[in-house]
Motif scaffolding. Structure first.
Motif, PDB file in Angstrom:
ATOM      1  N   UNK A  92       8.666  -3.934 -13.703  1.00  0.00           N
ATOM      2  CA  UNK A  92       9.450  -2.696 -13.615  1.00  0.00           C
ATOM      3  C   UNK A  92       9.391  -2.038 -14.981  1.00  0.00           C
ATOM      4  N   UNK A  93       9.328  -0.707 -14.988  1.00  0.00           N
ATOM      5  CA  UNK A  93       9.114   0.009 -16.246  1.00  0.00           C
ATOM      6  C   UNK A  93      10.043   1.218 -16.330  1.00  0.00           C
ATOM      7  N   UNK A  94      10.862   1.245 -17.384  1.00  0.00           N
ATOM      8  CA  UNK A  94      11.743   2.384 -17.646  1.00  0.00           C
ATOM      9  C   UNK A  94      10.992   3.356 -18.563  1.00  0.00           C
ATOM     10  N   UNK A  95      11.037   4.647 -18.227  1.00  0.00           N
ATOM     11  CA  UNK A  95      10.256   5.644 -18.941  1.00  0.00           C
ATOM     12  C   UNK A  95      11.188   6.682 -19.559  1.00  0.00           C
ATOM     13  N   UNK A  96      10.855   7.066 -20.769  1.00  0.00           N
ATOM     14  CA  UNK A  96      11.636   8.075 -21.483  1.00  0.00           C
ATOM     15  C   UNK A  96      11.864   9.304 -20.600  1.00  0.00           C
ATOM     16  N   UNK A  97      13.131   9.741 -20.516  1.00  0.00           N
ATOM     17  CA  UNK A  97      13.459  10.889 -19.685  1.00  0.00           C
ATOM     18  C   UNK A  97      14.189  10.525 -18.410  1.00  0.00           C
ATOM     19  N   UNK A  98      14.303   9.205 -18.109  1.00  0.00           N
ATOM     20  CA  UNK A  98      15.084   8.772 -16.953  1.00  0.00           C
ATOM     21  C   UNK A  98      14.299   8.274 -15.760  1.00  0.00           C
ATOM     22  N   UNK A  99      12.971   8.411 -15.788  1.00  0.00           N
ATOM     23  CA  UNK A  99      12.159   7.948 -14.664  1.00  0.00           C
ATOM     24  C   UNK A  99      11.907   6.442 -14.776  1.00  0.00           C
ATOM     25  N   UNK A 100      11.402   5.883 -13.701  1.00  0.00           N
ATOM     26  CA  UNK A 100      11.043   4.473 -13.695  1.00  0.00           C
ATOM     27  C   UNK A 100      10.005   4.207 -12.628  1.00  0.00           C
ATOM     28  N   UNK A 101       9.278   3.127 -12.743  1.00  0.00           N
ATOM     29  CA  UNK A 101       8.337   2.749 -11.693  1.00  0.00           C
ATOM     30  C   UNK A 101       8.248   1.235 -11.594  1.00  0.00           C
ATOM     31  N   UNK A 102       7.722   0.786 -10.483  1.00  0.00           N
ATOM     32  CA  UNK A 102       7.591  -0.643 -10.222  1.00  0.00           C
ATOM     33  C   UNK A 102       6.196  -0.928  -9.690  1.00  0.00           C
ATOM     34  N   UNK A 103       5.804  -2.188  -9.777  1.00  0.00           N
ATOM     35  CA  UNK A 103       4.522  -2.594  -9.205  1.00  0.00           C
ATOM     36  C   UNK A 103       4.571  -4.062  -8.817  1.00  0.00           C
ATOM     37  N   UNK A 104       3.927  -4.367  -7.706  1.00  0.00           N
ATOM     38  CA  UNK A 104       3.633  -5.744  -7.321  1.00  0.00           C
ATOM     39  C   UNK A 104       2.119  -5.828  -7.280  1.00  0.00           C
ATOM     40  N   UNK A 105       1.566  -6.685  -8.121  1.00  0.00           N
ATOM     41  CA  UNK A 105       0.112  -6.714  -8.316  1.00  0.00           C
ATOM     42  C   UNK A 105      -0.437  -8.101  -7.984  1.00  0.00           C
ATOM     43  N   UNK A 106      -1.628  -8.108  -7.426  1.00  0.00           N
ATOM     44  CA  UNK A 106      -2.328  -9.357  -7.127  1.00  0.00           C
ATOM     45  C   UNK A 106      -3.691  -9.332  -7.791  1.00  0.00           C
ATOM     46  N   UNK A 107      -4.018 -10.417  -8.488  1.00  0.00           N
ATOM     47  CA  UNK A 107      -5.340 -10.531  -9.109  1.00  0.00           C
ATOM     48  C   UNK A 107      -5.728 -12.000  -9.297  1.00  0.00           C
ATOM     49  N   UNK A 108      -7.002 -12.313  -9.111  1.00  0.00           N
ATOM     50  CA  UNK A 108      -8.078 -11.388  -8.730  1.00  0.00           C
ATOM     51  C   UNK A 108      -8.088 -11.142  -7.222  1.00  0.00           C
ATOM     52  N   UNK A 109      -8.694 -10.016  -6.832  1.00  0.00           N
ATOM     53  CA  UNK A 109      -8.875  -9.704  -5.414  1.00  0.00           C
ATOM     54  C   UNK A 109     -10.319  -9.272  -5.189  1.00  0.00           C
ATOM     55  N   UNK A 110     -10.753  -9.422  -3.949  1.00  0.00           N
ATOM     56  CA  UNK A 110     -12.048  -8.887  -3.533  1.00  0.00           C
ATOM     57  C   UNK A 110     -11.758  -7.587  -2.800  1.00  0.00           C
ATOM     58  N   UNK A 111     -12.048  -6.433  -3.386  1.00  0.00           N
ATOM     59  CA  UNK A 111     -11.701  -5.160  -2.748  1.00  0.00           C
ATOM     60  C   UNK A 111     -12.321  -4.970  -1.376  1.00  0.00           C
ATOM     61  N   UNK A 112     -13.457  -5.591  -1.135  1.00  0.00           N
ATOM     62  CA  UNK A 112     -14.124  -5.443   0.158  1.00  0.00           C
ATOM     63  C   UNK A 112     -13.373  -6.177   1.259  1.00  0.00           C
ATOM     64  N   UNK A 113     -12.549  -7.160   0.877  1.00  0.00           N
ATOM     65  CA  UNK A 113     -11.839  -7.967   1.870  1.00  0.00           C
ATOM     66  C   UNK A 113     -10.428  -7.456   2.162  1.00  0.00           C
ATOM     67  N   UNK A 114     -10.004  -6.397   1.498  1.00  0.00           N
ATOM     68  CA  UNK A 114      -8.648  -5.876   1.683  1.00  0.00           C
ATOM     69  C   UNK A 114      -8.542  -5.113   2.993  1.00  0.00           C
ATOM     70  N   UNK A 115      -7.418  -5.319   3.692  1.00  0.00           N
ATOM     71  CA  UNK A 115      -7.165  -4.673   4.970  1.00  0.00           C
ATOM     72  C   UNK A 115      -7.341  -3.156   4.863  1.00  0.00           C
ATOM     73  N   UNK A 116      -8.028  -2.572   5.823  1.00  0.00           N
ATOM     74  CA  UNK A 116      -8.319  -1.134   5.784  1.00  0.00           C
ATOM     75  C   UNK A 116      -7.058  -0.284   5.812  1.00  0.00           C
ATOM     76  N   UNK A 117      -6.062  -0.718   6.587  1.00  0.00           N
ATOM     77  CA  UNK A 117      -4.809   0.035   6.647  1.00  0.00           C
ATOM     78  C   UNK A 117      -4.106   0.038   5.304  1.00  0.00           C
ATOM     79  N   UNK A 118      -4.153  -1.099   4.608  1.00  0.00           N
ATOM     80  CA  UNK A 118      -3.543  -1.189   3.283  1.00  0.00           C
ATOM     81  C   UNK A 118      -4.271  -0.278   2.304  1.00  0.00           C
TER      82      UNK A 118
END
Length: 282
Positions: A92-118
């Motif tokens: 989670x990341x707090x950004x100057x000015x009041x904004x924020x963002x989050x991420x859930x990340x997986x690595x390593x991945x094979x991009x060719x094997x990722x679900x098409x809908x995702x």
């Protein structure tokens, strides 16, 4: 006196000693990268600058700290870094000015094997990160929140998982080790970050400069630039050429921001967990 002079000479020699140069990708690694980028959404080339060269590098790039965007970054994991071992990153990341963002990340991945809908989701992206001597492809599910919400979550005022969207939580459950609830994670941080972007004519691209400042005074300085997958080899050569012409060192020690943060805060997190203190703190 002679001993003192010898000691001083030894210190000076140690200071002047150059760090080993970072290796280039092997033929086998280049072939693997070529396969990955066919299905990856983007490519980012990164470099971690050795700490003794931080001031000189910032001066060469013309970075003014006053103009930088201030950020506050938190990672979340178990005391034994079980998510990290499984290749899962929660941030989670707090950004100057009041904004924020989050991420859930997986690595390593094979991009060719990722679900098409995702892959069709605007919140999900795949990216190949290339550093001197190595690379990794990751899949990231991003979300938005406010800086105040992140502050409340790490203080224990609201559940940690409330920062993350339903899709992010589902992605987490799919890839996190069984039995580790998102809201049970410990806080690694905060780490203060100064970030700025510089347009580099030689690269025809923006160069991102991030300085991560740890509580003990140590730092992590990363330079990065993105390019289209089809341009990765030409851009990679141009990137190294730009660094060489600017006099910026490319060394073998390429510890990532995530790893550096986790290693720094791990003793504190383990101590807090052993004492039975709250899982999260401001």
């Amino acid at each position: 006196m002679a001993a003192k002079k010898t000691a001083m000479k030894t210190v000076k020699t140690a200071v002047k000693a150059k760090q080993p140069e970072a290796p280039e990708l092997s033929r086998a690694q280049i072939d693997e990268v070529a396969t990955l980028i066919k299905d990856a959404g983007s490519v980012e080339i990164k470099l971690v600058v050795p700490m003794p060269s931080h001031r000189a590098t910032l001066a060469k790039l013309g970075v003014d700290p006053i103009e930088c965007e201030v950020r506050q970054v938190y990672f979340f994991d178990t005391p034994d870094l079980d998510l990290n071992k499984a290749g899962v990153v929660v941030r989670a990341r707090r950004i100057q000015g009041g904004a924020g963002d989050t991420v859930v990340k997986l690595r390593p991945v094979d991009p060719a094997a990722i679900d098409k809908e995702l892959r069709r989701s605007e919140s999900f992206k795949t990216e190949v990160d290339i550093v001197p001597g190595g690379f990794v492809c990751s899949g990231s599910f991003k979300g938005r929140c406010t800086a105040a919400e992140i502050k409340d979550a790490v203080a224990g005022k609201i559940p940690l998982d409330s920062l993350y969207s339903r899709e992010q939580r589902a992605f987490y459950r799919l890839h996190a080790p069984q039995g580790i609830a998102l809201r049970s994670l410990q806080t690694y941080g905060p780490t203060f970050v100064l970030k700025t972007r510089r347009w580099v004519k030689q690269l025809d691209s923006r160069l991102v400069v991030e300085m991560w400042l740890f509580p003990d005074g140590s730092r992590n300085l990363e330079l990065s630039a993105k390019c289209e997958p089809s341009q990765v080899y030409q851009f990679g050569r141009a990137f190294r050429g730009y660094l060489a012409s600017t006099g910026i060192e490319i060394t073998g020690n390429q510890q990532t921001k995530t790893r550096a943060t986790m290693e720094f805060f791990k003793p504190e997190v383990r101590k807090r967990a052993a004492q039975g203190k709250p899982r999260r703190r401001a």
